[in-house]
Design a protein around this motif. Structure first.
Motif, PDB file in Angstrom:
ATOM      1  N   SER A  11      77.666 -15.525  25.850  1.00 53.40           N
ATOM      2  CA  SER A  11      77.044 -15.431  24.534  1.00 53.40           C
ATOM      3  C   SER A  11      75.920 -16.429  24.320  1.00 53.40           C
ATOM      4  CB  SER A  11      78.109 -15.658  23.451  1.00 53.40           C
ATOM      5  OG  SER A  11      78.680 -16.941  23.597  1.00 53.40           O
ATOM      6  N   GLY A  12      75.582 -17.209  25.329  1.00 51.63           N
ATOM      7  CA  GLY A  12      74.538 -18.194  25.096  1.00 51.63           C
ATOM      8  C   GLY A  12      74.039 -18.793  26.374  1.00 51.63           C
ATOM      9  N   SER A  13      73.783 -20.096  26.365  1.00 51.53           N
ATOM     10  CA  SER A  13      73.258 -20.758  27.545  1.00 51.53           C
ATOM     11  C   SER A  13      73.795 -22.168  27.605  1.00 51.53           C
ATOM     12  CB  SER A  13      71.730 -20.802  27.502  1.00 51.53           C
ATOM     13  OG  SER A  13      71.295 -21.553  26.387  1.00 51.53           O
ATOM     14  N   ILE A  14      73.809 -22.730  28.822  1.00 50.32           N
ATOM     15  CA  ILE A  14      74.192 -24.114  28.992  1.00 50.32           C
ATOM     16  C   ILE A  14      73.260 -24.751  29.987  1.00 50.32           C
ATOM     17  CG2 ILE A  14      76.620 -23.618  28.542  1.00 50.32           C
ATOM     18  CD1 ILE A  14      77.171 -23.983  31.480  1.00 50.32           C
ATOM     19  N   ASP A  43      60.550  -4.179  36.559  1.00 50.33           N
ATOM     20  CA  ASP A  43      61.636  -5.155  36.521  1.00 50.33           C
ATOM     21  C   ASP A  43      61.370  -6.219  35.463  1.00 50.33           C
ATOM     22  OD1 ASP A  43      63.103  -3.945  38.503  1.00 50.33           O
ATOM     23  OD2 ASP A  43      62.313  -5.201  40.123  1.00 50.33           O
ATOM     24  N   LEU A  44      62.338  -6.401  34.573  1.00 57.14           N
ATOM     25  CA  LEU A  44      62.266  -7.423  33.532  1.00 57.14           C
ATOM     26  C   LEU A  44      63.481  -8.324  33.668  1.00 57.14           C
ATOM     27  CD1 LEU A  44      61.493  -5.046  30.515  1.00 57.14           C
ATOM     28  CD2 LEU A  44      59.821  -6.343  31.855  1.00 57.14           C
ATOM     29  N   CYS A  45      63.251  -9.626  33.769  1.00 58.05           N
ATOM     30  CA  CYS A  45      64.376 -10.553  33.884  1.00 58.05           C
ATOM     31  C   CYS A  45      65.143 -10.573  32.563  1.00 58.05           C
ATOM     32  CB  CYS A  45      63.890 -11.954  34.229  1.00 58.05           C
ATOM     33  SG  CYS A  45      65.236 -13.149  34.369  1.00 58.05           S
ATOM     34  N   ALA A  46      66.433 -10.222  32.629  1.00 56.08           N
ATOM     35  CA  ALA A  46      67.263 -10.191  31.431  1.00 56.08           C
ATOM     36  C   ALA A  46      68.344 -11.262  31.446  1.00 56.08           C
ATOM     37  CB  ALA A  46      67.925  -8.820  31.292  1.00 56.08           C
ATOM     38  N   HIS A  60      72.536 -21.113  32.392  1.00 54.99           N
ATOM     39  CA  HIS A  60      72.671 -19.664  32.306  1.00 54.99           C
ATOM     40  C   HIS A  60      72.204 -19.208  30.939  1.00 54.99           C
ATOM     41  CE1 HIS A  60      74.769 -16.088  30.728  1.00 54.99           C
ATOM     42  NE2 HIS A  60      74.326 -15.579  31.854  1.00 54.99           N
ATOM     43  N   THR A  61      71.462 -18.122  30.905  1.00 56.95           N
ATOM     44  CA  THR A  61      71.079 -17.542  29.627  1.00 56.95           C
ATOM     45  C   THR A  61      70.656 -16.091  29.817  1.00 56.95           C
ATOM     46  OG1 THR A  61      69.736 -17.860  27.643  1.00 56.95           O
ATOM     47  CG2 THR A  61      68.628 -18.163  29.748  1.00 56.95           C
ATOM     48  N   TYR A  62      70.753 -15.326  28.748  1.00 57.36           N
ATOM     49  CA  TYR A  62      70.079 -14.040  28.688  1.00 57.36           C
ATOM     50  C   TYR A  62      68.645 -14.306  28.263  1.00 57.36           C
ATOM     51  CZ  TYR A  62      74.540 -11.694  29.239  1.00 57.36           C
ATOM     52  OH  TYR A  62      75.735 -11.257  29.743  1.00 57.36           O
ATOM     53  N   VAL A  63      67.731 -13.455  28.714  1.00 53.18           N
ATOM     54  CA  VAL A  63      66.301 -13.680  28.518  1.00 53.18           C
ATOM     55  C   VAL A  63      65.705 -12.558  27.679  1.00 53.18           C
ATOM     56  CG1 VAL A  63      64.088 -14.081  29.667  1.00 53.18           C
ATOM     57  CG2 VAL A  63      66.224 -14.775  30.797  1.00 53.18           C
ATOM     58  N   GLN A  64      64.924 -12.938  26.695  1.00 57.30           N
ATOM     59  CA  GLN A  64      64.279 -11.964  25.821  1.00 57.30           C
ATOM     60  C   GLN A  64      63.180 -11.227  26.590  1.00 57.30           C
ATOM     61  OE1 GLN A  64      61.619 -12.866  22.103  1.00 57.30           O
ATOM     62  NE2 GLN A  64      63.769 -13.155  21.521  1.00 57.30           N
ATOM     63  N   PRO A  65      63.275  -9.908  26.738  1.00 54.05           N
ATOM     64  CA  PRO A  65      62.270  -9.151  27.498  1.00 54.05           C
ATOM     65  C   PRO A  65      60.893  -9.221  26.834  1.00 54.05           C
ATOM     66  CG  PRO A  65      64.250  -7.850  27.142  1.00 54.05           C
ATOM     67  CD  PRO A  65      64.354  -9.043  26.242  1.00 54.05           C
ATOM     68  N   GLN A  66      59.848  -9.167  27.662  1.00 52.13           N
ATOM     69  CA  GLN A  66      58.481  -9.237  27.156  1.00 52.13           C
ATOM     70  C   GLN A  66      57.983  -7.893  26.643  1.00 52.13           C
ATOM     71  OE1 GLN A  66      56.541 -12.452  27.230  1.00 52.13           O
ATOM     72  NE2 GLN A  66      58.762 -12.728  27.125  1.00 52.13           N
ATOM     73  N   GLU A  81      72.125  -3.892  24.976  1.00 49.61           N
ATOM     74  CA  GLU A  81      71.170  -4.269  23.930  1.00 49.61           C
ATOM     75  C   GLU A  81      71.674  -5.467  23.133  1.00 49.61           C
ATOM     76  OE1 GLU A  81      68.844  -2.212  20.104  1.00 49.61           O
ATOM     77  OE2 GLU A  81      70.288  -1.061  21.308  1.00 49.61           O
ATOM     78  N   ASP A  82      72.977  -5.536  22.899  1.00 48.53           N
ATOM     79  CA  ASP A  82      73.549  -6.655  22.140  1.00 48.53           C
ATOM     80  C   ASP A  82      73.311  -7.994  22.829  1.00 48.53           C
ATOM     81  OD1 ASP A  82      74.441  -4.997  20.157  1.00 48.53           O
ATOM     82  OD2 ASP A  82      76.481  -4.808  20.960  1.00 48.53           O
ATOM     83  N   HIS A  83      73.385  -8.018  24.168  1.00 51.43           N
ATOM     84  CA  HIS A  83      73.171  -9.265  24.904  1.00 51.43           C
ATOM     85  C   HIS A  83      71.763  -9.815  24.695  1.00 51.43           C
ATOM     86  CE1 HIS A  83      76.537  -7.808  27.728  1.00 51.43           C
ATOM     87  NE2 HIS A  83      76.994  -8.873  27.100  1.00 51.43           N
ATOM     88  N   LEU A  84      70.794  -8.934  24.528  1.00 42.27           N
ATOM     89  CA  LEU A  84      69.397  -9.357  24.479  1.00 42.27           C
ATOM     90  C   LEU A  84      68.861  -9.515  23.064  1.00 42.27           C
ATOM     91  CD1 LEU A  84      67.894  -7.186  27.382  1.00 42.27           C
ATOM     92  CD2 LEU A  84      68.976  -9.441  27.482  1.00 42.27           C
TER      93      LEU A  84
END
Length: 251
Positions: A11-14, A43-46, A60-66, A81-84
């Motif tokens: 759910s987030g990043s550390i 390819d988009l890094c997610a 670790h994190t989920y990444v907002q697509p460009q 979709e919820d992850h991003l």
């Protein structure tokens, strides 16, 4: 398969900023890609994950697509979709990763022979960096997809799944890909190759280091196979040299 407990925070990043030890420590990276464009082929890094040599999860994190996502590739990535929706912006991801890798060194005045900057290990690492829109010095990259001893005889790359099974003896990527698990495999492959015990000879011999290029073809024809072997050098830098203080960094 060994017990690899995933420490990914879904759910987030550390980020662990305690990596201030001496020596060229290595950091492994893995990204999971979703698809953009009308056919989902961009390819988009997610999702991105980094681990250290002790297999600790340090980022670790989920990444907002460009651009808008047209294919989440859920069967492989597990991303929805919820992850991003509230994912970290790409520029913030870049800053945090570079802060870990440069480890206190100035980005504009980096010393490749210094002891702080980190080696970055990955599988198809340039593709990950491209999708993150990041650059990192080539001398500091270690790619298990491009390292000669890990490639096919025709110099094509093996998959990380194949290398893990062949060299580490267990299976990965049997379902949804876990970037932490992939990072662990990459780091273990790197450390296994780096740990090979070789005799490093001729490092101070200028003729040996220049290889065949400094010798005329007519002279080469007169040499015996044993003599040719004596002056030959590999066309890649063995990762075992990463542990040698006498050798400069190279890929």
């Amino acid at each position: 398969m060994p017990c690899i407990e995933s420490h990914v925070i879904l759910s987030g990043s550390i980020m662990d900023e305690r990596h201030n030890g001496k020596g060229h420590g290595a950091i492994a990276i893995d990204c999971e890609m979703v698809g953009g464009g009308s056919d989902g082929s961009i390819d988009l890094c997610a999702r991105v994950c980094l681990v250290d040599e002790d297999e600790n999860l340090i980022f670790h994190t989920y990444v907002q697509p460009q651009i808008p996502v047209s294919n989440y590739r859920y069967e492989v990535t597990g991303v929805t979709e919820d992850h991003l929706r509230d994912a970290m912006p790409l520029n913030e991801v870049q800053d945090k990763i570079l802060k870990i890798l440069y480890n206190g060194e100035s980005v504009g005045r980096i010393r490749l022979d210094g002891e702080k900057v980190r080696l970055l290990v990955g599988h198809g690492i340039q593709h990950d960096l491209d999708c993150l829109r990041m650059k990192y010095p080539g001398q500091l990259l270690r790619d298990t997809a491009k390292y000669r001893p890990l490639m096919k005889t025709n110099l094509l790359s093996h998959s990380l799944k194949h290398l893990t099974k062949t060299y580490l003896g267990y299976d990965i990527q049997s379902g949804i890909h876990d970037p932490y698990e992939d990072c662990i495999s990459v780091m273990r492959l790197y450390k296994r190759m780096r740990g090979q015990d070789h005799q490093v000879e001729g490092l101070g011999n200028e003729r040996a280091n220049s290889g065949f290029d400094s010798i005329r073809s007519t002279e080469l024809e007169k040499l015996t196979p044993d003599e040719l072997y004596e002056i030959s050098i590999s066309d890649y830098k063995c990762w075992c040299l990463d542990l040698s203080k006498e050798c400069s960094l190279g890929s």
